[in-house]
Scaffold this motif. Structure first.
Motif, PDB file in Angstrom:
ATOM      1  N   ASP A 103      41.853  33.917  40.984  1.00 47.31           N
ATOM      2  CA  ASP A 103      43.016  33.554  41.580  1.00 47.31           C
ATOM      3  C   ASP A 103      44.015  35.206  41.118  1.00 47.31           C
ATOM      4  O   ASP A 103      44.312  35.438  42.009  1.00 47.31           O
ATOM      5  N   ILE A 104      44.412  35.146  39.787  1.00 47.85           N
ATOM      6  CA  ILE A 104      44.607  36.200  39.670  1.00 47.85           C
ATOM      7  C   ILE A 104      44.175  36.821  38.161  1.00 47.85           C
ATOM      8  O   ILE A 104      43.413  36.617  37.218  1.00 47.85           O
ATOM      9  N   LEU A 105      44.873  37.958  37.787  1.00 42.62           N
ATOM     10  CA  LEU A 105      44.405  39.089  37.046  1.00 42.62           C
ATOM     11  C   LEU A 105      45.277  39.797  36.277  1.00 42.62           C
ATOM     12  O   LEU A 105      46.545  40.171  37.060  1.00 42.62           O
ATOM     13  N   VAL A 106      45.336  39.829  34.809  1.00 42.61           N
ATOM     14  CA  VAL A 106      46.783  39.980  34.434  1.00 42.61           C
ATOM     15  C   VAL A 106      46.163  40.678  33.120  1.00 42.61           C
ATOM     16  O   VAL A 106      45.730  40.352  32.126  1.00 42.61           O
ATOM     17  N   GLY A 136      42.350  32.090  35.433  1.00 44.97           N
ATOM     18  CA  GLY A 136      43.800  33.019  35.822  1.00 44.97           C
ATOM     19  C   GLY A 136      43.058  34.214  34.620  1.00 44.97           C
ATOM     20  O   GLY A 136      41.864  33.154  33.701  1.00 44.97           O
ATOM     21  N   LYS A 185      53.284  34.697  38.476  1.00 43.19           N
ATOM     22  CA  LYS A 185      51.847  35.360  39.587  1.00 43.19           C
ATOM     23  C   LYS A 185      51.561  33.711  40.198  1.00 43.19           C
ATOM     24  O   LYS A 185      51.411  34.195  41.889  1.00 43.19           O
ATOM     25  N   LEU A 186      51.165  32.983  39.566  1.00 42.90           N
ATOM     26  CA  LEU A 186      50.484  31.839  39.768  1.00 42.90           C
ATOM     27  C   LEU A 186      51.633  31.101  39.826  1.00 42.90           C
ATOM     28  O   LEU A 186      51.270  29.457  40.695  1.00 42.90           O
ATOM     29  N   ALA A 198      51.616  36.037  34.141  1.00 43.59           N
ATOM     30  CA  ALA A 198      50.584  35.154  34.308  1.00 43.59           C
ATOM     31  C   ALA A 198      50.816  33.792  35.193  1.00 43.59           C
ATOM     32  O   ALA A 198      50.172  33.645  36.344  1.00 43.59           O
ATOM     33  N   LYS A 221      43.384  26.662  39.401  1.00 45.81           N
ATOM     34  CA  LYS A 221      43.051  27.445  39.615  1.00 45.81           C
ATOM     35  C   LYS A 221      42.727  28.609  38.476  1.00 45.81           C
ATOM     36  O   LYS A 221      43.393  28.020  37.447  1.00 45.81           O
ATOM     37  N   GLU A 275      48.721  46.483  32.791  1.00 50.36           N
ATOM     38  CA  GLU A 275      49.931  45.801  34.249  1.00 50.36           C
ATOM     39  C   GLU A 275      50.875  45.718  33.783  1.00 50.36           C
ATOM     40  O   GLU A 275      52.100  45.681  33.625  1.00 50.36           O
ATOM     41  N   THR A 278      42.959  48.092  33.850  1.00 54.04           N
ATOM     42  CA  THR A 278      42.549  47.301  35.239  1.00 54.04           C
ATOM     43  C   THR A 278      41.465  47.420  35.933  1.00 54.04           C
ATOM     44  O   THR A 278      40.291  46.672  36.153  1.00 54.04           O
TER      45      THR A 278
END
Ligand SMILES: [Mg+2]
Length: 246
Positions: free
Chosen positions: A147-150, A123, A171-172, A168, A121, A154, A130
């Motif tokens: 897959d993810i954004l931090v 990130g 989220k994963l 992060a 994944k 946020e 954002t």
């Protein structure tokens, strides 16, 4: 330990931010010059002062990087008033220019494709708002890989605060030992990820760059090019990074 995810910093890690930032500021200068007849040197001085003030007032928040606050402060200094029209024009010109000129570093796309193939994944962990970071990722053509954004907006904290990395991991749904963190800044990227027990990779584009002296800012791996991450992955799969230090 088999890595399940890699957390990337964005600015100066996936593309050359410094270069396009400089170009974007020149674009903003052109706009203000038309109105105020101000030289580039004086413009950059005012920008520097405004940015320093905003950083001091909003230190540790995502808003401390918001260019609209810098430009508003500049106008307030020069014209002693808020002028929404010119501030918005400067803000839009800055991001239009930066987004237009951004180019991924060579090797990023092929690396991301390889990670996707291997089901690792991806990130992004970044100190900014954002909205802007989403615009950058979209423009860089990375939408389908992330897959993810931090962002710090946020998380309510900024790197090196561990919260950024904990968000992060959460989220994963992965453990610190299952992750690598990659970034160009020892003070934010490496220190923050080290604090959470994540294996860290420092990207050093400039050979003259000074490496961190403090232990808590020392990366587990140093690479000069993002394509070297494949080798790092191989190494971490054989041995834990802690055995490779020193
Ligand atoms: Mg960076």
């Amino acid at each position: 330990m088999e890595k399940k995810a890699i957390l990337f910093d964005l600015d100066n890690t996936l593309y050359n931010y410094d270069l396009v930032h400089e170009k974007a500021l020149k674009e903003v200068h052109r706009i203000l010059n038309r109105r105020l007849n101000i030289g580039l040197k004086e413009f950059l001085r005012l920008y520097g002062i405004s940015k320093t003030e905003i950083h001091r007032e909003l230190s540790g928040t995502a808003s401390s990087h918001n260019r609209i606050l810098y430009f508003q402060r500049m106008i307030e200094k020069t014209e002693k008033t808020v002028e929404p029209g010119i501030i918005l024009k400067m803000y839009n010109a800055y991001w239009d220019s930066l987004l237009k000129n951004m180019r991924l570093y060579k090797g990023v796309l092929s690396l991301f494709k390889e990670l996707k193939r291997r089901n690792i994944k991806i990130g992004i962990v970044s100190n900014l708002t954002t909205h802007i970071q989403l615009r950058k990722l979209h423009k860089l053509g990375l939408s389908e890989y992330i897959d993810i954004l931090v962002t710090s907006e946020e998380a309510g904290r900024e790197k090196p605060h561990p919260s950024m990395f904990l968000f992060a991991l959460n989220k994963l749904r992965v453990l610190p030992s299952e992750v690598l963190a990659v970034g160009d800044d020892p003070k934010t990227d490496i220190e923050g990820a080290n604090a959470v027990g994540i294996d860290t990779v420092l990207l050093v584009k400039n050979v003259q760059a000074k490496l961190p002296k403090e232990d808590y800012r020392k990366p587990d791996f140093i690479i000069k090019d993002i394509s070297e991450l494949s080798d790092v992955l191989e190494k971490t799969q054989k041995f834990p990074a802690s055995l490779q230090r020193g």
